[in-house]
Design a protein around this motif. Structure first.
Motif, PDB file in Angstrom:
ATOM      1  N   ILE A   1     -13.851 -13.021  15.212  1.00  0.00           N
ATOM      2  CA  ILE A   1     -13.996 -13.640  13.892  1.00  0.00           C
ATOM      3  C   ILE A   1     -12.667 -14.277  13.512  1.00  0.00           C
ATOM      4  O   ILE A   1     -11.684 -13.587  13.228  1.00  0.00           O
ATOM      5  N   ALA A   2     -12.644 -15.592  13.542  1.00  0.00           N
ATOM      6  CA  ALA A   2     -11.459 -16.346  13.128  1.00  0.00           C
ATOM      7  C   ALA A   2     -11.705 -16.871  11.709  1.00  0.00           C
ATOM      8  O   ALA A   2     -12.092 -16.102  10.832  1.00  0.00           O
ATOM      9  N   SER A   3     -11.536 -18.164  11.482  1.00  0.00           N
ATOM     10  CA  SER A   3     -11.712 -18.703  10.130  1.00  0.00           C
ATOM     11  C   SER A   3     -11.533 -20.211  10.174  1.00  0.00           C
ATOM     12  O   SER A   3     -10.849 -20.737  11.056  1.00  0.00           O
ATOM     13  N   GLN A   4     -12.122 -20.895   9.213  1.00  0.00           N
ATOM     14  CA  GLN A   4     -11.805 -22.315   9.045  1.00  0.00           C
ATOM     15  C   GLN A   4     -10.322 -22.489   8.732  1.00  0.00           C
ATOM     16  O   GLN A   4      -9.742 -23.545   9.005  1.00  0.00           O
ATOM     17  N   ALA A   5      -9.694 -21.433   8.179  1.00  0.00           N
ATOM     18  CA  ALA A   5      -8.246 -21.485   7.918  1.00  0.00           C
ATOM     19  C   ALA A   5      -7.454 -21.583   9.212  1.00  0.00           C
ATOM     20  O   ALA A   5      -6.296 -21.995   9.206  1.00  0.00           O
ATOM     21  N   GLY A   6      -8.072 -21.212  10.337  1.00  0.00           N
ATOM     22  CA  GLY A   6      -7.415 -21.354  11.628  1.00  0.00           C
ATOM     23  C   GLY A   6      -7.459 -22.774  12.151  1.00  0.00           C
ATOM     24  O   GLY A   6      -6.807 -23.096  13.144  1.00  0.00           O
ATOM     25  N   LYS A   7      -8.239 -23.607  11.486  1.00  0.00           N
ATOM     26  CA  LYS A   7      -8.324 -25.024  11.867  1.00  0.00           C
ATOM     27  C   LYS A   7      -7.580 -25.911  10.878  1.00  0.00           C
ATOM     28  O   LYS A   7      -7.050 -26.956  11.249  1.00  0.00           O
ATOM     29  N   MET A   8      -7.592 -25.509   9.617  1.00  0.00           N
ATOM     30  CA  MET A   8      -6.909 -26.305   8.606  1.00  0.00           C
ATOM     31  C   MET A   8      -6.280 -25.372   7.581  1.00  0.00           C
ATOM     32  O   MET A   8      -6.976 -24.711   6.814  1.00  0.00           O
ATOM     33  N   ALA A   9      -4.955 -25.301   7.584  1.00  0.00           N
ATOM     34  CA  ALA A   9      -4.237 -24.450   6.642  1.00  0.00           C
ATOM     35  C   ALA A   9      -4.104 -25.149   5.295  1.00  0.00           C
ATOM     36  O   ALA A   9      -4.035 -26.379   5.218  1.00  0.00           O
ATOM     37  N   THR A  10      -4.087 -24.357   4.237  1.00  0.00           N
ATOM     38  CA  THR A  10      -3.925 -24.899   2.887  1.00  0.00           C
ATOM     39  C   THR A  10      -2.880 -24.076   2.146  1.00  0.00           C
ATOM     40  O   THR A  10      -2.489 -23.004   2.619  1.00  0.00           O
ATOM     41  N   PRO A  11      -2.392 -24.560   0.995  1.00  0.00           N
ATOM     42  CA  PRO A  11      -1.372 -23.812   0.254  1.00  0.00           C
ATOM     43  C   PRO A  11      -1.805 -22.390  -0.080  1.00  0.00           C
ATOM     44  O   PRO A  11      -2.992 -22.118  -0.268  1.00  0.00           O
ATOM     45  N   LYS A  12      -0.854 -21.491  -0.130  1.00  0.00           N
ATOM     46  CA  LYS A  12      -1.029 -20.082  -0.458  1.00  0.00           C
ATOM     47  C   LYS A  12      -1.732 -19.292   0.642  1.00  0.00           C
ATOM     48  O   LYS A  12      -2.137 -18.154   0.423  1.00  0.00           O
TER      49      LYS A  12
ATOM     50  N   PRO B   1     -15.792 -19.083   9.868  1.00  0.00           N
ATOM     51  CA  PRO B   1     -16.456 -19.279   8.582  1.00  0.00           C
ATOM     52  C   PRO B   1     -15.481 -19.752   7.516  1.00  0.00           C
ATOM     53  O   PRO B   1     -14.267 -19.508   7.598  1.00  0.00           O
ATOM     54  N   GLY B   2     -16.037 -20.411   6.509  1.00  0.00           N
ATOM     55  CA  GLY B   2     -15.284 -20.656   5.295  1.00  0.00           C
ATOM     56  C   GLY B   2     -15.299 -19.378   4.478  1.00  0.00           C
ATOM     57  O   GLY B   2     -15.623 -18.304   4.992  1.00  0.00           O
ATOM     58  N   PRO B   3     -14.959 -19.438   3.190  1.00  0.00           N
ATOM     59  CA  PRO B   3     -14.937 -18.226   2.362  1.00  0.00           C
ATOM     60  C   PRO B   3     -16.316 -17.572   2.291  1.00  0.00           C
ATOM     61  O   PRO B   3     -17.327 -18.248   2.128  1.00  0.00           O
ATOM     62  N   ILE B   4     -16.342 -16.259   2.439  1.00  0.00           N
ATOM     63  CA  ILE B   4     -17.574 -15.485   2.411  1.00  0.00           C
ATOM     64  C   ILE B   4     -17.542 -14.576   1.184  1.00  0.00           C
ATOM     65  O   ILE B   4     -16.499 -14.009   0.840  1.00  0.00           O
ATOM     66  N   ALA B   5     -18.679 -14.417   0.558  1.00  0.00           N
ATOM     67  CA  ALA B   5     -18.780 -13.602  -0.657  1.00  0.00           C
ATOM     68  C   ALA B   5     -18.756 -12.115  -0.303  1.00  0.00           C
ATOM     69  O   ALA B   5     -19.788 -11.449  -0.244  1.00  0.00           O
ATOM     70  N   THR B   6     -17.552 -11.598  -0.035  1.00  0.00           N
ATOM     71  CA  THR B   6     -17.364 -10.178   0.270  1.00  0.00           C
ATOM     72  C   THR B   6     -16.175  -9.673  -0.542  1.00  0.00           C
ATOM     73  O   THR B   6     -15.546 -10.433  -1.300  1.00  0.00           O
ATOM     74  N   ASP B   7     -15.821  -8.385  -0.328  1.00  0.00           N
ATOM     75  CA  ASP B   7     -14.668  -7.834  -1.054  1.00  0.00           C
ATOM     76  C   ASP B   7     -13.339  -8.235  -0.430  1.00  0.00           C
ATOM     77  O   ASP B   7     -12.292  -7.737  -0.817  1.00  0.00           O
TER      78      ASP B   7
ATOM     79  N   PRO C   1     -19.369 -23.258   6.570  1.00  0.00           N
ATOM     80  CA  PRO C   1     -20.506 -24.178   6.520  1.00  0.00           C
ATOM     81  C   PRO C   1     -20.186 -25.473   7.267  1.00  0.00           C
ATOM     82  O   PRO C   1     -19.020 -25.781   7.498  1.00  0.00           O
ATOM     83  N   LYS C   2     -21.216 -26.211   7.607  1.00  0.00           N
ATOM     84  CA  LYS C   2     -21.025 -27.409   8.431  1.00  0.00           C
ATOM     85  C   LYS C   2     -20.159 -28.444   7.729  1.00  0.00           C
ATOM     86  O   LYS C   2     -19.355 -29.120   8.368  1.00  0.00           O
ATOM     87  N   TRP C   3     -20.313 -28.564   6.413  1.00  0.00           N
ATOM     88  CA  TRP C   3     -19.542 -29.592   5.701  1.00  0.00           C
ATOM     89  C   TRP C   3     -18.049 -29.266   5.721  1.00  0.00           C
ATOM     90  O   TRP C   3     -17.209 -30.158   5.817  1.00  0.00           O
ATOM     91  N   MET C   4     -17.718 -27.975   5.671  1.00  0.00           N
ATOM     92  CA  MET C   4     -16.310 -27.592   5.708  1.00  0.00           C
ATOM     93  C   MET C   4     -15.728 -27.820   7.095  1.00  0.00           C
ATOM     94  O   MET C   4     -14.585 -28.261   7.244  1.00  0.00           O
ATOM     95  N   ASN C   5     -16.529 -27.543   8.124  1.00  0.00           N
ATOM     96  CA  ASN C   5     -16.056 -27.786   9.484  1.00  0.00           C
ATOM     97  C   ASN C   5     -15.853 -29.277   9.725  1.00  0.00           C
ATOM     98  O   ASN C   5     -14.936 -29.677  10.436  1.00  0.00           O
TER      99      ASN C   5
END
Length: 264
Positions: free
Chosen positions: A142-153, A187-193, A236-240
């Motif tokens: 389990i990686a993340s869309q953040a592993g493809k495109m970093a953003t501030p913070k 994945p992009g952000p997932i609704a979890t804790d 989601p596909k749009w974020m990718n």
């Protein structure tokens, strides 16, 4: 009989969120589950639920801190003793803390790399040679869309997920010779804790909550990919699509998206 009937699936970070949902769906498919997390009490509750809902009697649970290599070695040795083999490893354990780079606390930075990167590698190394010897198996990271495109913070968190993707891509090519599948999940952000730790202020969830993925959807995509040679799952596909566009035109994306990126 389903594709996963009788398959031994090990899931790290199974006590909540995405790992919890993957476990339930895998149980529904008849898999033999080994559930790992630090919180043994939560794992016991999940074990009870699975046994009640799916009449599943083959659920094993172990307390595991993936950041401690000796703990990983001990637990996986016990799993092999009990199960004989592992068909699927899902490296789901991980966490993030959102801070500006100049405010990032060193202990949190170190902990993110220990869990998200080194812990994932330790668990993978624990099963890899066994899968190679059997010439079968599947490792899902389990990686993340953040592993493809970093953003501030998210500089440190994104760095850990870039590392996971780099490791996964190399591993995939190496293990293909041994008929072992390797899949990255982005994945992009997932609704979890997850965000209770990542952003205690709640600002990020307030800003992007309506676009968050449901963990059940991501879990179902992962279950469907088990046993296939799927390279990546991107949701989601749009974020990718945004990540792909960023790869091609990074300056344009950084300029146009600057305001949105700072909403963490």
């Amino acid at each position: 009989m389903t594709r996963l009937q009788g398959k031994t699936i090990v899931i790290t970070g199974a006590s909540s969120g995405l790992g919890y949902e993957i476990a339930k769906l895998a149980a529904q498919e008849g898999a033999k589950l080994v559930l790992l997390a630090r919180r043994l009490d939560r794992l016991q509750l999940l074990k009870q639920k699975i046994e009640q809902d799916f009449a599943q009697k083959d659920v094993l649970v172990y307390s595991l801190d993936v950041s401690k290599r000796t703990n990983v070695e001990e637990v996986f040795a016990e799993i092999f003793t009990r199960c004989g083999s592992i068909d699927v490893l899902i490296n789901n354990a991980g966490f993030g803390v959102f801070d500006y780079a100049h405010e990032a606390k060193w202990e949190e930075t170190e902990a993110m790399f220990q869990v998200n990167v080194l812990g994932l590698i330790a668990c993978t190394q624990a099963v890899m040679s066994h899968m190679q010897a059997r010439r079968s198996g599947h490792i899902i990271n389990i990686a993340s869309q953040a592993g493809k495109m970093a953003t501030p913070k998210s500089s440190v968190y994104a760095a850990t997920k870039h590392a996971v993707l780099g490791y996964t891509n190399s591993l995939r090519m190496e293990l293909a010779r041994d008929h072992v599948h390797v899949t990255a999940v982005n994945p992009g952000p997932i609704a979890t804790d997850f965000f209770a730790t990542a952003d205690p202020s709640g600002a990020y969830v307030a800003n992007v909550g309506k676009w968050m993925l449901q963990p059940e959807k991501v879990a179902r995509a992962i279950i469907q990919a088990i046993g296939t040679n799927k390279r990546e799952i991107n949701l989601p596909k749009w974020m990718n699509a945004g990540s792909v566009f960023y790869t091609l035109f990074p300056r344009v994306v950084e300029r146009l998206g600057r305001k949105a990126f700072f909403k963490k």
